[in-house]
Design an enzyme around this catalytic site. Structure first.
Site, PDB file in Angstrom:
ATOM      1  N   LYS A 286      45.070  -2.537  49.827  1.00 41.94           N
ATOM      2  CA  LYS A 286      46.166  -1.775  50.410  1.00 41.94           C
ATOM      3  C   LYS A 286      46.448  -2.316  51.816  1.00 41.94           C
ATOM      4  O   LYS A 286      45.539  -2.488  52.617  1.00 41.94           O
ATOM      5  CB  LYS A 286      45.784  -0.293  50.471  1.00 41.94           C
ATOM      6  CG  LYS A 286      46.961   0.655  50.669  1.00 41.94           C
ATOM      7  CD  LYS A 286      46.539   2.100  50.474  1.00 41.94           C
ATOM      8  CE  LYS A 286      47.724   3.047  50.587  1.00 41.94           C
ATOM      9  NZ  LYS A 286      47.332   4.465  50.411  1.00 41.94           N
ATOM     10  N   GLU A 370      45.339  18.587  40.317  1.00 39.99           N
ATOM     11  CA  GLU A 370      45.736  19.900  40.824  1.00 39.99           C
ATOM     12  C   GLU A 370      45.294  21.040  39.920  1.00 39.99           C
ATOM     13  O   GLU A 370      44.868  22.107  40.401  1.00 39.99           O
ATOM     14  CB  GLU A 370      47.255  19.936  41.018  1.00 39.99           C
ATOM     15  CG  GLU A 370      47.777  18.996  42.078  1.00 39.99           C
ATOM     16  CD  GLU A 370      48.084  17.596  41.574  1.00 39.99           C
ATOM     17  OE1 GLU A 370      48.604  16.771  42.353  1.00 39.99           O
ATOM     18  OE2 GLU A 370      47.807  17.325  40.375  1.00 39.99           O
ATOM     19  N   ARG A 398      52.079  21.871  39.487  1.00 43.72           N
ATOM     20  CA  ARG A 398      51.274  21.266  38.422  1.00 43.72           C
ATOM     21  C   ARG A 398      50.082  22.152  38.057  1.00 43.72           C
ATOM     22  O   ARG A 398      49.482  21.966  36.999  1.00 43.72           O
ATOM     23  CB  ARG A 398      50.789  19.882  38.855  1.00 43.72           C
ATOM     24  CG  ARG A 398      51.894  19.007  39.409  1.00 43.72           C
ATOM     25  CD  ARG A 398      51.426  17.597  39.681  1.00 43.72           C
ATOM     26  NE  ARG A 398      51.610  16.780  38.482  1.00 43.72           N
ATOM     27  CZ  ARG A 398      51.283  15.502  38.416  1.00 43.72           C
ATOM     28  NH1 ARG A 398      50.721  14.899  39.442  1.00 43.72           N
ATOM     29  NH2 ARG A 398      51.485  14.821  37.312  1.00 43.72           N
TER      30      ARG A 398
END
Length: 637
Positions: A286, A370, A398
């Site tokens: 990243k 979640e 969610r």
């Protein structure tokens, strides 16, 4: 090449400038792809500096994006990006190069892939872990319609922790679907990846061998040719790993260096000749190619605009609501050992870094999961503890089934700190917290609060925590109003609103403004103007509670109110104003009512203030709407 600064002038990118469609990329010699990747990295650095936005993840997939569009016949072949944080290079290579500096701005490019923006954006995203399900649906649809095309899903390792990804992989094997999954493993989502799956990937990488494709197109196990990355020892992966993907039934290839564009092209071209469910494991970094982002991938997940033509006006320093939550969490934990804190991969965004360091044994980052986060809290509450779930409004959607069945139905003592409520500006409709009042206020046992400022947010969080049952505090993104924050924690009376302003009380008729959460402060400004402009009595009520609604104060005001106005940064349909309407109808109180809130449409990205203005929810818009409604109300008298 490693860059150390974000350029303020557009870089010279001759190869990239000639690519307005992936077909032009595919006409290049393979030896030119490294130059394309370098030019693309320079351009992403420049464009992100102009626009702000997601940063590190895009730098990490540049070589992978080039290889994908070089090898696959897009848009005929389908590329599905999970989450979409990493789709900027994809947008550049698919005809949107010159528009990229407009990304996340009003009338500019969307922050994430969007089907209405380009035929290359095959599936709209914003929430994680949907790509494999969508890709499987496309693959099976193509099989049914006898349309030969490759379907490729690019999924980050962080997104792989959500159950939906594994549900889709399981189903893909059941149907023996022709589906390619690219696992982009950078040991990160927004934060560092956690949990057993992260350890599994680390073990696969560290075992020193990989699954390659030989010249005959067969899978072969070979010693890893070169260790391009440091050992991921923080995952404690030292033993040789079994392979979860192979156990499920996917053909597995990798792990490959995700920044070696030549090897990626070789692998992808060979992979196209195979059938069935296939997974390619690539390891990327990243922030690749930009030294500060490589050193701090969390801090450089997203950046603000680097080029500011007009210096912003100085504003009174005020804490972010997420920081208010984080400080309250530490303070509450200091006086109650029963407090445990849970987040679904949003430690930094939810302001929990300090708590995680101060109370590591009481902090639970469950990764992008979640549903699990909500039910985990329910299980903790069953054992007499007091869990706090920090979650964004858009992500709590969610976990709705778990909120209903696992928490509220059992009346368990769980506190929800709901961040990013209302409009969220540049992230656009996928991240807007526009529906939480509606989906929560229909649930029995649940208390719902909305603070007018940062001090009230702190006290409401304490109120929710002290309440013996499920309770939620819903607060916006960004900074507060700059009010003084009381350190003492004081519980508010449940279901009790407060009158915060009364003007021209000598008049018989008045306008009663029932304001919720973030709209209280602008309504105070509006009331001052209305009182002078209309010569009318004006009362502003900070409603505080969406559920239970303060019905007593509404009934008391009704005796002298000629017009009720409800104001909320939430969808008008089924929102807090609707709760007021329901009470007035039930109590047979017949009064004109003006409900102000978000329209019944998905709102495209812009600055938060612009969005409020366009919706008529800034002070100017609220005042105009009330003046028009007042004139109509007078005609009815």
């Amino acid at each position: 090449m490693l860059y150390t600064e974000i350029p303020t002038q557009r870089p010279v990118t001759p190869l990239l400038n000639a690519i307005d469609h992936p077909q032009q990329l595919r006409q290049l010699d393979q030896s030119q792809l490294e130059q394309v990747a370098d030019e693309l990295r320079q351009y992403i650095l420049y464009a992100a500096g102009q626009s702000g936005g997601h940063f590190g993840a895009n730098l990490g997939v540049i070589e992978l994006t080039v290889a994908l569009h070089y090898c696959f016949n897009t848009p005929q072949d389908r590329l599905i990006w999970d989450v979409g944080h990493q789709a900027y290079p994809h947008k550049v290579l698919t005809g949107r190069r010159e528009q990229l500096p407009t990304i996340r701005s009003k009338n500019g490019l969307a922050a994430f892939p969007a089907r209405d923006e380009s035929e290359f954006d095959t599936f709209g995203v914003g929430h994680s872990s949907t790509a494999i399900s969508a890709g499987l649906g496309m693959s099976l649809a193509c099989r049914y319609q006898n349309k030969p095309r490759d379907v490729v899903c690019i999924v980050g390792d962080g997104a792989m922790t959500a159950g939906m990804a594994f549900e889709a992989m399981n189903d893909a094997v059941a149907h023996q679907a022709d589906l390619i999954v690219i696992l982009n493993d950078n040991d990160m989502s927004i934060s560092c990846s956690t949990g057993g799956f992260a350890k599994h990937l680390a073990a696969i990488w560290e075992q020193g061998q990989f699954v390659n494709i030989n010249a005959d197109g067969d899978a072969v196990i070979e010693p890893h040719p070169e260790w391009a990355y440091t050992s991921r020892l923080h995952q404690s992966a030292t033993q040789e790993a079994d392979n979860l993907f192979k156990a499920i039934g996917f053909e597995y290839f990798g792990p490959f260096d995700g920044h070696d564009v030549q090897q990626l092209v070789q692998v992808l071209n060979a992979l196209k000749q195979r059938k069935g469910p296939r997974l390619v494991h690539v390891y990327t970094k990243k922030g690749k190619g930009f030294a500060p982002a490589e050193a701090d991938p969390i801090g450089y997940h997203a950046i603000a605009k680097q080029v500011v033509l007009v210096a912003p006006a100085k504003k009174k320093s005020a804490p972010k609501y997420s920081d208010v939550f984080g400080q309250w969490l530490c303070d509450e934990a200091a006086q109650d050992s029963r407090l445990l804190a849970i987040t679904p991969a949003m430690c930094e965004g939810s302001g929990m870094v300090k708590f995680a360091k101060q109370y590591p044994e009481r902090f639970f980052d469950v990764a992008i999961a979640e549903q699990h986060a909500v039910t985990l809290a329910a299980g903790m509450a069953c054992e007499g503890l007091k869990p706090v779930v920090a979650i964004y409004s858009t992500f709590l959607q969610r976990g709705y089934d778990q909120l209903v069945h696992d928490v509220a139905l059992q009346n368990l003592d769980v506190t929800f700190g709901i961040d990013r409520a209302g409009l969220v500006g540049e992230d656009g409709p996928t991240h807007a917290g526009a529906y939480d009042y509606a989906y929560m206020r229909t649930i029995p046992n649940l208390v719902i609060m909305a603070p007018k400022d940062e001090n009230e947010c702190r006290q409401m969080l304490h109120t929710a925590y002290a309440y013996e049952g499920p309770a939620a505090v819903r607060y916006p993104r960004g900074v507060g109003a700059g009010v003084e924050i009381e350190q003492k924690l004081t519980a508010l009376p449940i279901g009790q609103a407060e009158i915060v302003l009364e003007l021209n009380s000598q008049y018989d008729d008045k306008i009663s403004i029932l304001a919720f959460g973030s709209r209280v402060m602008p309504c105070l400004k509006v009331a001052e103007s209305l009182a002078k402009q209309l010569d009318v009595a004006v009362t502003v009520v900070n409603m505080r509670f969406v559920k239970p609604l303060d019905e007593n104060i509404i009934q008391q005001l009704a005796a002298t109110t000629a017009l009720f106005v409800t104001v909320e940064e939430h969808a008008v349909m089924a929102g807090a104003g609707s709760a007021v309407n329901e009470y007035l109808a039930q109590a047979q109180i017949v009064k004109p009512v003006l409900n102000l809130g978000l329209p019944d449409s998905f709102l495209h990205q812009a600055e938060h203030a612009q969005m409020l203005h366009d919706c008529g929810l800034d002070a100017e818009g609220i005042e105009q709407s009330i003046v028009q409604a007042w004139k109509k109300a007078l005609q009815l008298v």
